[in-house]
Write a protein that holds these residues in place. Sequence first.
Motif, PDB file in Angstrom:
ATOM      1  N   ALA A  69      -4.695   0.248 -19.941  1.00 57.05           N
ATOM      2  CA  ALA A  69      -4.562   1.181 -18.863  1.00 57.05           C
ATOM      3  C   ALA A  69      -4.594   0.671 -17.614  1.00 57.05           C
ATOM      4  CB  ALA A  69      -5.437   2.363 -18.987  1.00 57.05           C
ATOM      5  N   TYR A  70      -5.550  -0.294 -17.242  1.00 57.04           N
ATOM      6  CA  TYR A  70      -5.676  -0.994 -15.975  1.00 57.04           C
ATOM      7  C   TYR A  70      -4.538  -2.048 -15.899  1.00 57.04           C
ATOM      8  CZ  TYR A  70     -10.479   0.260 -15.145  1.00 57.04           C
ATOM      9  OH  TYR A  70     -11.643   1.023 -14.706  1.00 57.04           O
ATOM     10  N   LEU A  71      -4.176  -2.857 -16.833  1.00 52.69           N
ATOM     11  CA  LEU A  71      -2.869  -3.557 -16.889  1.00 52.69           C
ATOM     12  C   LEU A  71      -1.531  -2.674 -16.544  1.00 52.69           C
ATOM     13  CD1 LEU A  71      -1.420  -6.396 -17.689  1.00 52.69           C
ATOM     14  CD2 LEU A  71      -1.262  -5.194 -19.990  1.00 52.69           C
ATOM     15  N   ALA A  72      -1.434  -1.646 -17.090  1.00 53.73           N
ATOM     16  CA  ALA A  72      -0.310  -0.986 -16.891  1.00 53.73           C
ATOM     17  C   ALA A  72      -0.295  -0.355 -15.490  1.00 53.73           C
ATOM     18  CB  ALA A  72      -0.249   0.379 -17.837  1.00 53.73           C
ATOM     19  N   ALA A  73      -1.359   0.074 -15.020  1.00 51.43           N
ATOM     20  CA  ALA A  73      -1.461   0.274 -13.489  1.00 51.43           C
ATOM     21  C   ALA A  73      -1.109  -0.639 -12.447  1.00 51.43           C
ATOM     22  CB  ALA A  73      -2.765   0.837 -13.332  1.00 51.43           C
ATOM     23  N   ALA A  74      -1.722  -1.868 -12.837  1.00 55.42           N
ATOM     24  CA  ALA A  74      -1.539  -3.396 -12.147  1.00 55.42           C
ATOM     25  C   ALA A  74       0.193  -3.668 -12.156  1.00 55.42           C
ATOM     26  CB  ALA A  74      -2.284  -4.358 -12.566  1.00 55.42           C
ATOM     27  N   ALA A  75       0.493  -3.441 -13.444  1.00 58.39           N
ATOM     28  CA  ALA A  75       2.096  -3.934 -13.594  1.00 58.39           C
ATOM     29  C   ALA A  75       3.018  -3.099 -12.783  1.00 58.39           C
ATOM     30  CB  ALA A  75       2.369  -3.817 -15.086  1.00 58.39           C
ATOM     31  N   LEU A  76       2.918  -1.789 -13.055  1.00 63.76           N
ATOM     32  CA  LEU A  76       3.640  -0.862 -12.149  1.00 63.76           C
ATOM     33  C   LEU A  76       3.316  -0.889 -10.726  1.00 63.76           C
ATOM     34  CD1 LEU A  76       2.950   2.404 -14.092  1.00 63.76           C
ATOM     35  CD2 LEU A  76       5.306   1.491 -13.866  1.00 63.76           C
ATOM     36  N   ASP A  77       2.116  -1.201  -9.978  1.00 66.10           N
ATOM     37  CA  ASP A  77       2.023  -1.391  -8.794  1.00 66.10           C
ATOM     38  C   ASP A  77       2.657  -2.563  -8.237  1.00 66.10           C
ATOM     39  OD1 ASP A  77       0.400  -1.141  -6.152  1.00 66.10           O
ATOM     40  OD2 ASP A  77      -0.228  -3.048  -6.733  1.00 66.10           O
ATOM     41  N   ARG A  78       2.835  -3.720  -9.087  1.00 67.74           N
ATOM     42  CA  ARG A  78       3.403  -5.208  -8.872  1.00 67.74           C
ATOM     43  C   ARG A  78       5.067  -4.924  -9.001  1.00 67.74           C
ATOM     44  NH1 ARG A  78       2.725 -10.533  -9.070  1.00 67.74           N
ATOM     45  NH2 ARG A  78       0.528 -10.266  -8.670  1.00 67.74           N
ATOM     46  N   ARG A 384      -0.132   8.973  -7.271  1.00 67.46           N
ATOM     47  CA  ARG A 384       1.265   7.815  -6.797  1.00 67.46           C
ATOM     48  C   ARG A 384       2.237   8.487  -7.508  1.00 67.46           C
ATOM     49  NH1 ARG A 384      -0.217   1.548  -6.838  1.00 67.46           N
ATOM     50  NH2 ARG A 384       1.777   1.614  -5.623  1.00 67.46           N
ATOM     51  N   THR A 385       2.928   9.343  -6.683  1.00 64.18           N
ATOM     52  CA  THR A 385       4.218  10.404  -7.348  1.00 64.18           C
ATOM     53  C   THR A 385       5.306   9.290  -7.913  1.00 64.18           C
ATOM     54  OG1 THR A 385       3.563  11.611  -5.380  1.00 64.18           O
ATOM     55  CG2 THR A 385       5.623  11.965  -6.790  1.00 64.18           C
ATOM     56  N   ALA A 386       5.614   8.450  -7.332  1.00 66.12           N
ATOM     57  CA  ALA A 386       6.577   7.316  -7.926  1.00 66.12           C
ATOM     58  C   ALA A 386       6.352   6.605  -9.120  1.00 66.12           C
ATOM     59  CB  ALA A 386       7.160   6.136  -6.761  1.00 66.12           C
ATOM     60  N   LEU A 387       5.290   6.469  -9.244  1.00 71.02           N
ATOM     61  CA  LEU A 387       4.811   5.536 -10.491  1.00 71.02           C
ATOM     62  C   LEU A 387       4.094   6.447 -11.637  1.00 71.02           C
ATOM     63  CD1 LEU A 387       2.956   2.704  -8.831  1.00 71.02           C
ATOM     64  CD2 LEU A 387       5.216   2.869  -9.482  1.00 71.02           C
TER      65      LEU A 387
END
Length: 480
Positions: A69-78, A384-387
């Motif tokens: 879940a942390y990975l998914a958040a970091a990947a979407l952020d990047r 984070r509405t877009a993500l």
Amino acid sequence: MLRRLVLLCGLFMPLTALGAGFTELGRMAESGFLIGAEARLLGDGGAPGEVLGAIEPQRQLSPASVSKAYLAAAALDRWGPQHRFTTRLVSDVELDGNGVLAGDLIFEGGGDPALATEDLWRLAQRLHQHGVREVAGRLVVSQWRFGPVECITTDRCQASSRTANAYSALLSSAGVNHGSWCVSVAPGAAAGEPARVTSCDSQSPIVGIDNRVETRPPNSGTEFSAERVTREGEDTMVLGGQISLNASPREVYRASSDPARQTARTMAAMLEQAGIVVRQGYATSVEEPSAATRTLAAVDGKPLQELLLRTMNYSNNFMADVLALNLVDTPRSTLLQGGEVIEHFVGGIPDHGPLELRSGSGLTPESRISAHGANVMLESMFHRTALFPSFVASFQSPATGVANFIRRGSPTFQDHVMLKTGTLNQPVAVRAVSGYFRTRSGRWGVFSVLVNGTATTPWLNWAQVLDPLAVDLERMIDSH
């Protein structure tokens, strides 16, 4: 005066007293398990939401695959939800008028965690469309971005020589089919004959097969074992057991010993089927193609939001760790560096607190997070509405998710919760779960539960965690 005393007592009340919301789950602590848990409503206008239950929420424990879940958040952020990874066939030599490439054809791995045989077939077809009919040199698979990646977990280190699973696949930026071989086992022509075992990906064999599976009479049952072993540098699938004469073909996946070499063999088979001859065989490389290379064929992978759905729903360790390695800006990255990039992302989330992630997959038992921190991360993504739509879509609903073991509890739990689970069995048992819930009134909430065994605690299964958690969350959902 009495009212003031009550308020003061509340301020200094032990944290476990807040665990009234986890009355069922909390009983596990009596058996010696280490528990960190927190459930709370999401606040409005930046204000913190009401805590509905907590058991040592700041305790640092192993999250297992909740790390994803942390990975998914970091990947979407990047990269954002629509990012795609590109795989290319390139060369620094000219194609002559007869369709001959007078040198090497280079397969440049782009770090696509879901690269599959069908993508290699598209590359071969596009190369043929470009006019290539013969490669005078070699097919060179370049994994210069990362790979071979040093193994830092027991299962992956053992997989370099032999393995009986697919989850421990080794890592490369040029890996295909999640770094695993696939063979299809079908009954022979008659009882007593050997089963028919072929590659899933090619008409010609691309992995060694040691077939010891016997065809048995109809309805006699199908049961066989499969292990990938490496003999003199070559991978071989060793299969034994039996298959009924009237059974359907069964596909078996086992991690390869060298994902780049697996890609080379699979790509070579695709080129052969496309009518493209490679004269000097194949090789792997860690060198970056020169600036003089030109792209002859390319294929874009699936959008990141689809990659994350697969990574999270199926808890795919290969995909998770390849994504984590992609987060590192410098070539030849390691899993520890991937974990550090995720930690740096989390460092920008206020009030998260400490954590240690040594991979994106959670296979590393040394990783540590807290239930409170996980909830803070979940809430930050909610805002984070877009993500958020892509992020929450990667979590499973107990009612409709792909994992059967989460189909527990009442309809309230099954229909009002989205979750990610994590499992480890060595060196101690770990069961972790984190996600979102919706109350009867429509309010959003977040919850995270980390249960770690010790050297003296008994075996831990999912029923011991999910059954009491479902009761506790149902109570929270119904009362708000």
